[in-house]
Write a protein that holds these residues in place. Structure first.
Motif, PDB file in Angstrom:
ATOM      1  N   TYR A   1       0.818  -1.212   0.000  1.00 48.72           N
ATOM      2  CA  TYR A   1       0.000   0.000   0.000  1.00 48.72           C
ATOM      3  C   TYR A   1       0.852   1.263   0.000  1.00 48.72           C
ATOM      4  O   TYR A   1       0.719   2.119  -0.877  1.00 48.72           O
ATOM      5  N   SER A   2       1.739   1.395   0.986  1.00 48.79           N
ATOM      6  CA  SER A   2       2.496   2.646   1.116  1.00 48.79           C
ATOM      7  C   SER A   2       3.953   2.523   0.694  1.00 48.79           C
ATOM      8  O   SER A   2       4.669   3.529   0.659  1.00 48.79           O
TER       9      SER A   2
ATOM     10  N   GLY B   1     -13.047   9.926  -1.925  1.00 48.17           N
ATOM     11  CA  GLY B   1     -11.648  10.331  -1.931  1.00 48.17           C
ATOM     12  C   GLY B   1     -11.331  11.364  -2.984  1.00 48.17           C
ATOM     13  O   GLY B   1     -10.263  12.001  -2.935  1.00 48.17           O
TER      14      GLY B   1
ATOM     15  N   ASP C   1      -4.873   2.904  -6.379  1.00 52.57           N
ATOM     16  CA  ASP C   1      -5.645   2.858  -5.141  1.00 52.57           C
ATOM     17  C   ASP C   1      -7.097   3.134  -5.494  1.00 52.57           C
ATOM     18  O   ASP C   1      -7.392   3.808  -6.490  1.00 52.57           O
TER      19      ASP C   1
ATOM     20  N   CYS D   1      -8.876   5.494   2.968  1.00 47.26           N
ATOM     21  CA  CYS D   1      -8.830   6.746   2.209  1.00 47.26           C
ATOM     22  C   CYS D   1      -8.734   7.936   3.160  1.00 47.26           C
ATOM     23  O   CYS D   1      -9.467   8.033   4.144  1.00 47.26           O
ATOM     24  N   LYS D   2      -7.814   8.835   2.890  1.00 48.06           N
ATOM     25  CA  LYS D   2      -7.550  10.063   3.639  1.00 48.06           C
ATOM     26  C   LYS D   2      -6.827   9.804   4.961  1.00 48.06           C
ATOM     27  O   LYS D   2      -6.752  10.699   5.810  1.00 48.06           O
ATOM     28  N   SER D   3      -6.298   8.607   5.137  1.00 51.47           N
ATOM     29  CA  SER D   3      -5.467   8.319   6.306  1.00 51.47           C
ATOM     30  C   SER D   3      -4.055   8.851   6.064  1.00 51.47           C
ATOM     31  O   SER D   3      -3.687   9.185   4.934  1.00 51.47           O
TER      32      SER D   3
ATOM     33  N   TYR E   1      -2.498   6.914   3.388  1.00 54.09           N
ATOM     34  CA  TYR E   1      -3.020   7.301   2.072  1.00 54.09           C
ATOM     35  C   TYR E   1      -2.301   8.555   1.578  1.00 54.09           C
ATOM     36  O   TYR E   1      -1.900   8.632   0.404  1.00 54.09           O
ATOM     37  N   ARG E   2      -2.122   9.535   2.462  1.00 49.56           N
ATOM     38  CA  ARG E   2      -1.411  10.758   2.076  1.00 49.56           C
ATOM     39  C   ARG E   2       0.033  10.440   1.690  1.00 49.56           C
ATOM     40  O   ARG E   2       0.574  10.988   0.722  1.00 49.56           O
TER      41      ARG E   2
ATOM     42  N   LYS F   1       1.152   7.640   0.521  1.00 52.45           N
ATOM     43  CA  LYS F   1       1.144   6.928  -0.760  1.00 52.45           C
ATOM     44  C   LYS F   1       1.030   7.910  -1.927  1.00 52.45           C
ATOM     45  O   LYS F   1       1.803   7.840  -2.898  1.00 52.45           O
TER      46      LYS F   1
END
Length: 597
Positions: A51-52, A291, A515, A522-524, A527-528, A530
């Protein structure tokens, strides 16, 4: 004599280990192990660094200590499927511990063999779909059920030290289940408490200080482990960014899980506009692609969630709803809709009651008062269990959240608890009638579980064939995006929710350049992180900027919903956009490029 006892103990370990290992290997040869839902796939991707880009324990679903441990494993070797191995170990390990205790309780080799056969046939005939299509909520329930079985079948009249030491496996299972799926363990906790209460009740006097210390120590150690786990989790999510996202996450859960009608029904559209949620934003919330709009933030979702609780929840006729759910509870308990799980539990109640009557008749010949007292205790215990399970069932039905992963978990732990109570009851009787009855029950269970094979095996095979067919599109999307690593791709949520990953799929677990445009991460902060790796600040700006950022949507969803919702979002910002087909992925997906007119 001591040497022989040790040998017998290790014989049980070896026999149960061989049986469970062979069952797991045969299952792996016959089927693939899948993550049942895309939630587990997302958790795996976060832990593995897909993911990241870096293995991370902040996956929001399990507590951080467990997540950090699994992320550390991925950090040591990215190619080993640690999360899948962990879930399989938990599930088959739970079965191993139950089998080990069964063999310890049953003295004859024939009885041990029948018990192990029953355990294996339970995995294959009744619980097969959950053994190969693994979901972490179900895994938590299996850990909890094993803890209940372990607690309730511990020998009586042990010292405090011996009782606590013998119950350490159950304590650790409870703590692990809490870290894996906190909400599910809390739902299971009344059954765990009931198991300890039954054990406590049978040792007289009930209020002796030694008994309070003994059972309080076991339950207290498990609670202490949970509290420490929770404290470490709070510390790990203690930053301002994670705290804000947790509020966002909780509000999103309230809306989508408990009051989805607020965003899916047009009747609430005007009220939402009064809350500052525009029609285009409502559509983004409706199709989960929130998102794409940075204005859909914690404050907005909190306003919607509060409105839903007060206006929608407060307007409901809870008296009528309770009556409706009471009838639904009765129907689901006695009808075939939840078969074979509800029938399995009903059989457990019937066997326990008959066993109690047989025990009463056997002991009445020697001591009528003692026999009557035991029958009264059995009746009280089974009544309390029925009331407990009724309360839990009505709780989940009234909340309106009763997916199979929750209801099947309740059936499982109740059945395991009943099985432990039956075994415990049989240990108190030396009569032949009771022994013959127990053997007959085990034989009946073997026949029923074996008969279910004719249903479970074709059903699981058909389900896995369907998963593999659906996943062909996912393999195509993943390959397409990774072959163009300089780009980034946002995916329409409803176009991709049907995919399910394999536990032991080959892969190097490197960062994915795509994604979904919504979802629970989303918006975690992750997520930022990534998006920032690809130079993306706000998703919609990047999509319309023409700098190698694209949108993927299935043909089926495009035919059903079109793309006007996406144009409406930009129109509210005063931007006219043109959405052009950039490419195709396989036969069912298109890649779109968004440009300002």
């Amino acid at each position: 004599m001591l040497h022989r006892e040790k040998t017998g103990k290790y014989d049980n370990c070896i026999a149960v280990g061989v049986a469970i290992l062979l069952s797991a290997l045969l299952m792996g040869c016959a089927f693939d192990f899948y993550f049942d839902l895309n939630d587990d796939t997302m958790m795996r991707d976060i832990l593995a660094g897909v993911y990241s880009g870096v293995p991370d324990g902040h996956n929001m679903q399990m507590l951080y200590p467990l997540g950090a441990f699994l992320a550390l494993c991925y950090g040591l070797c990215r190619t080993i499927p640690w999360y899948g191995l962990f879930l399989c170990l938990c599930q088959f390990g739970s079965c191993y511990l139950v089998g080990l205790r069964l063999c310890a309780l049953i003295r004859t080799k024939r009885g041990k063999l029948l018990s192990l056969l029953a355990l294996v046939l339970f995995q294959w005939g009744i619980w097969m779909t959950h053994m190969v299509n693994i979901q972490y909520t179900i895994t938590c329930a299996m850990l909890s059920a094993a803890a209940v079985f372990w607690f309730l079948t511990t020998p009586k009249d042990l010292s405090i030290k011996d009782f606590v030491s013998k119950n350490l496996p159950g304590i650790l299972l409870g703590i692990l289940a809490y870290q894996l799926r906190t909400e599910m363990l809390l739902l299971m906790l009344p059954f765990i408490g009931f198991a300890l209460l039954v054990h406590w009740w049978e040792e007289k006097p009930f209020f002796a200080i030694g008994k309070v210390k003994k059972y309080g120590a076991v339950f207290g150690l498990m609670l202490l482990g949970m509290v420490l786990s929770q404290m470490m989790d709070l510390a790990a999510y203690g930053s301002e960014e994670w705290n804000d996202f947790r509020l966002f996450f909780d509000a999103r859960t309230t809306i989508y899980d408990f009051y989805p009608e607020v965003i899916t029904q047009d009747a609430y559209s005007d009220d939402l506009q009064a809350l500052g949620v525009s029609p285009a934003q409502q559509e983004l919330l409706r199709n989960y692609n929130f998102g794409l709009d940075e204005e859909i933030d914690t404050r907005m979702l909190t306003r919607i969630a509060d409105y839903a609780v007060d206006a929608v929840g407060g307007a409901k006729d809870w008296g009528a709803i309770f009556k409706e759910k009471l009838f639904l509870y009765r129907y689901r308990t006695f009808h075939a809709g939840d078969a074979p799980y509800n029938l399995m539990v009903l059989l457990g109640y019937a066997v326990y009651i008959i066993s109690a009557v047989i025990l009463y008749k056997e002991e009445r010949q020697h001591d009528a008062r003692k026999a009557a007292a035991k029958l009264l205790n059995s009746g009280t215990g089974i009544l309390l269990l029925a009331l407990l399970r009724s309360a839990l069932w009505l709780f989940i039905l009234l909340r309106g959240r009763d997916p199979e992963r929750i209801t099947h978990s309740l059936y499982l732990i109740e059945f395991v608890l009943l099985a432990a109570m039956i075994l415990r009851q049989s240990q108190e009787s030396g009569g032949r009638c009771q022994a013959r009855f127990l053997r007959g029950c085990i034989t009946l269970f073997l026949v029923l579980a074996a008969g279910r094979l004719a249903v479970s095996l074709p059903a699981v095979r058909a389900d896995q064939d369907r998963r593999e067919t659906v996943n062909q599109d996912w393999y195509a999307i993943d390959g397409y995006c990774r072959a163009r690593e300089e780009n980034f791709y946002f995916e329409d949520v409803y176009s991709t929710v049907a995919f399910s990953g394999k536990l032991f799929a080959e892969g190097d677990n490197t960062r994915a350049n795509y994604d979904i445009a919504g979802g629970w991460m989303c918006k975690s902060p992750l997520y930022r992180e990534k998006l920032s790796h690809y130079g993306i600040g706000e998703a919609d700006e990047a999509l319309a900027g023409g700098d190698g950022v694209y949108f993927i949507m299935s043909d089926a969803e495009e035919r059903e919903r079109g793309l006007t919702w996406l144009q409406d979002h930009y129109a509210e910002k005063g931007i006219a956009v043109e959405i052009l087909e950039q490419d195709r992925i396989g036969e069912n997906y298109r890649v779109y490029r968004i440009t300002e007119e």
